[in-house]
Design a protein around this motif. Structure first.
Motif, mmCIF file in Angstrom:
data_model
loop_
_atom_site.group_PDB
_atom_site.id
_atom_site.type_symbol
_atom_site.label_atom_id
_atom_site.label_comp_id
_atom_site.label_asym_id
_atom_site.label_seq_id
_atom_site.Cartn_x
_atom_site.Cartn_y
_atom_site.Cartn_z
ATOM 1 N N THR A 73 -13.580 5.784 -0.876
ATOM 2 C CA THR A 73 -13.168 5.732 -2.276
ATOM 3 C C THR A 73 -14.143 6.443 -3.200
ATOM 4 O OG1 THR A 73 -14.275 3.595 -2.501
ATOM 5 C CG2 THR A 73 -11.944 3.575 -1.921
ATOM 6 N N THR B 118 -6.040 -1.447 -6.615
ATOM 7 C CA THR B 118 -7.235 -1.054 -5.870
ATOM 8 C C THR B 118 -6.968 0.231 -5.099
ATOM 9 O OG1 THR B 118 -7.860 -3.353 -5.612
ATOM 10 C CG2 THR B 118 -8.916 -1.767 -4.142
ATOM 11 N N THR B 119 -7.941 1.149 -5.149
ATOM 12 C CA THR B 119 -7.821 2.366 -4.375
ATOM 13 C C THR B 119 -8.375 2.133 -2.977
ATOM 14 O OG1 THR B 119 -8.045 3.708 -6.361
ATOM 15 C CG2 THR B 119 -8.438 4.793 -4.259
ATOM 16 N N LEU B 120 -7.641 2.542 -1.983
ATOM 17 C CA LEU B 120 -8.033 2.329 -0.595
ATOM 18 C C LEU B 120 -8.557 3.630 0.005
ATOM 19 C CD1 LEU B 120 -4.967 0.250 0.617
ATOM 20 C CD2 LEU B 120 -7.192 -0.604 -0.121
ATOM 21 N N SER C 266 0.857 -1.185 0.000
ATOM 22 C CA SER C 266 0.000 0.000 0.000
ATOM 23 C C SER C 266 0.890 1.231 0.000
ATOM 24 C CB SER C 266 -0.893 -0.005 1.239
ATOM 25 O OG SER C 266 -0.112 -0.065 2.407
ATOM 26 N N SER D 122 -3.644 7.387 -2.301
ATOM 27 C CA SER D 122 -3.539 6.136 -1.565
ATOM 28 C C SER D 122 -3.968 4.995 -2.468
ATOM 29 C CB SER D 122 -4.433 6.178 -0.319
ATOM 30 O OG SER D 122 -4.442 4.916 0.312
ATOM 31 N N THR D 123 -3.070 4.042 -2.708
ATOM 32 C CA THR D 123 -3.380 2.909 -3.586
ATOM 33 C C THR D 123 -2.786 1.633 -3.018
ATOM 34 O OG1 THR D 123 -1.391 3.185 -4.932
ATOM 35 C CG2 THR D 123 -3.364 4.383 -5.634
ATOM 36 N N LEU D 124 -3.333 0.517 -3.486
ATOM 37 C CA LEU D 124 -2.757 -0.801 -3.238
ATOM 38 C C LEU D 124 -2.084 -1.200 -4.538
ATOM 39 C CD1 LEU D 124 -2.508 -3.110 -1.165
ATOM 40 C CD2 LEU D 124 -4.546 -4.109 -2.170
#
Length: 521
Positions: free
Chosen positions: A379, A361-363, A337, A354-356
């Motif tokens: 999100t 995937t956006t967190l 992350s 903020s991303t994974l």
């Protein structure tokens, strides 16, 4: 001797007799190659002294037969000599302790555990040594005296060899130039003894390599150079610095930082006398002995302010850089992350992302205080305040289900939308009646809307007909308006009573009536 004793005094025979008598007093046996010897040693000259005997007129030559000790005061010259016992020269100048296999120079008692013990009272002088080893070979670079050390390399103990050395060498081939270096060599298994460390005439140390030509005038440096491009160097006092280096040195001739080797970038960490820590690097690789242009990567000033990309931080943490520069917080696993604070010049904006990274995937972005979540940005763009629904969607602000009132009158501390269930009292209806009741609460203000729909009609009596079940308890009296939706005419004004109910105005035989208004809680 009885024949000689009858000779008259004064003649030559008498004198010879007296001389022989004096020798006999000092020795027990006198044999010469003059005449025959009763022991058969006529071919040699042999003098055997009595105890404490001396040669006539020479007290510096004394022999003690009891101890078999011969004392000589003066110069002794011998082609060769073998001494099987102890040897002492001038009390402590040279002592051979044969019983313990030790030699002392300057001491009569060589220390245990050492084969050679050299002592001298040299005091604080820096140019006086206890032991001097000199190479007298013709003048040449790298010539010099040294000491070698070794040990038994394998059994049996007859296989020995040199394992290391300490040597002082001439650094140049210039006549009358005394510049010298001290070299330390050791032996690695299967490899010949070789130099491993050197201290040059400027005081610089090279480990595995010869020290570079560090500046010794104008800007004076002292350095520890190590193989594979790394090193430690210092200069000055007070305002000086100590540096940890990779592929860099400060050149004496050019008075500048230069690359030590070709093909690597250079790095430098400097601790300044003023309390400033600075990290430098280079954007590209360089060529040996070419100048270095340093880039300040990070600075920690004496006030504890950290600057990344700047030498002049103006906050506890200052980050500066070109496009895409920012702060990234990343976990170590493959689906790491990332939280990125950065500047986007294309859109002229600062942003937080903020991303994974593993899945794309956006967190949600959560803000915690003392490990307790206080705010979350979902999100979908929904901002959830502490106590709000974590999984809220849409774009907006989600407040807690139960208001947490702010002490600031200017703070919006609550927003809520919903429905409520009215219960009618005093309402006359013809046919079935349905109610549609909604509310919106913003802070202390509540807006309500109530639609009364009958199959045929309803009739209300002022001050008698009312509806209970308001979503929030009214704090003061407020008014509501009533509208006949059939012909869009006003039905009058009703009342929301303090701490009570919604009172409707009078109307007769109305099929659809709507009441709406505001009140405070």
């Amino acid at each position: 001797m009885s024949d000689l004793s009858t000779l008259p005094k004064g003649d030559s025979a008498w004198l010879l007799r007296k001389a022989i008598e004096r020798i006999i007093q000092q020795v027990s046996v006198l044999e010469t190659n003059i005449g025959s010897s009763t022991t058969g040693n006529s071919a040699n000259t042999q003098i055997i002294f009595n105890d404490n005997g001396t040669l006539r007129g020479d007290t510096g030559l004394v022999f003690n037969k009891t101890t078999d000790a011969l004392t000589v005061a003066g110069l002794v010259t011998a082609g060769s000599a073998t001494i099987t016992g102890a040897l002492t020269v001038d009390t402590t100048m040279l002592v051979v302790d044969a019983a313990n296999d030790r030699v002392g120079i300057g001491t009569a008692s060589p220390i245990a555990g050492s084969r050679l013990d050299v002592r001298s009272a040299i005091g604080t002088g820096t140019d006086i040594q206890s032991l001097t080893v000199i190479d007298t070979s013709p003048l040449a670079i790298n010539n010099g005296g040294g000491l070698s050390m070794g040990y038994v390399f394998q059994a049996p103990s007859t296989v020995i060899g040199r394992a290391g050395y300490i040597k002082t060498i001439k650094e140049n081939a210039t006549d009358n130039n005394y510049a010298s270096a001290m070299v330390f060599g050791v032996t690695a298994n299967g490899v010949a003894t070789a130099e491993r460390m050197r201290i040059d005439s400027s005081g610089n140390v090279g480990v595995g390599i010869t020290p570079s030509a560090w500046a010794t005038t104008t800007t004076i440096w002292r350095a520890l150079d190590m193989q594979y491009s790394c090193g430690i160097a210092s200069t000055g006092a007070g305002s000086g610095e100590m540096d940890f280096l990779w592929n860099a040195y400060y050149d004496q001739t050019d008075q500048r930082w230069e690359f030590k080797y070709t093909g690597d970038k250079a790095s430098r960490y400097s601790i300044g006398g003023a309390g400033v820590h600075t990290w430098y690097n280079t954007a590209s690789t360089g060529t040996a002995n070419n100048p270095i242009t340093w880039t300040t990567a990070m600075t920690l000033d004496a006030s504890g302010r950290l600057g990344i990309g700047t030498a002049s931080p103006n906050n506890t943490l200052t980050v500066r850089g070109t496009q895409d520069a920012g702060i990234e917080v990343n976990s170590a696993d493959s689906n790491s992350s990332r939280l990125i604070f950065a500047y986007d010049p294309a859109n002229t904006r600062w942003y937080i992302n903020s991303t994974l990274s593993g899945s794309g995937t956006t967190l949600p972005l959560a803000f915690l205080i003392q490990n307790t979540e206080a705010l979350r940005l979902n999100t979908t763009g929904n901002l959830v305040l502490k106590g709000g629904t974590i999984g809220a969607t849409g774009v907006g602000i989600t407040f807690p289900a139960t208001q947490v009132a702010s002490s600031d009158a200017n703070c919006l501390d609550d927003y809520e939308e919903g429905t409520w269930t009215p219960v009618a009292t005093g309402l006359t209806n013809v046919g079935a009646v349905t109610y549609t009741a909604t509310y919106t609460k913003i802070g202390r203000v509540v807006y309500i809307n109530l639609k009364v729909s009958a199959v045929t009609s309803t009739t209300s009596v002022a001050n008698t007909t009312y509806f209970s079940g308001l979503p929030f308890n009214p704090a003061q009296n407020s008014t509501v308006t009533a509208v006949n939706e059939g012909n869009i005419t006003s039905l009058g004004v009703g009342l929301i009573a303090t701490g009570s109910n919604l009172f409707a105005p009078s109307w007769t035989a109305v099929q659809n009536a709507t009441l709406s208004g505001f009140y405070y809680v």
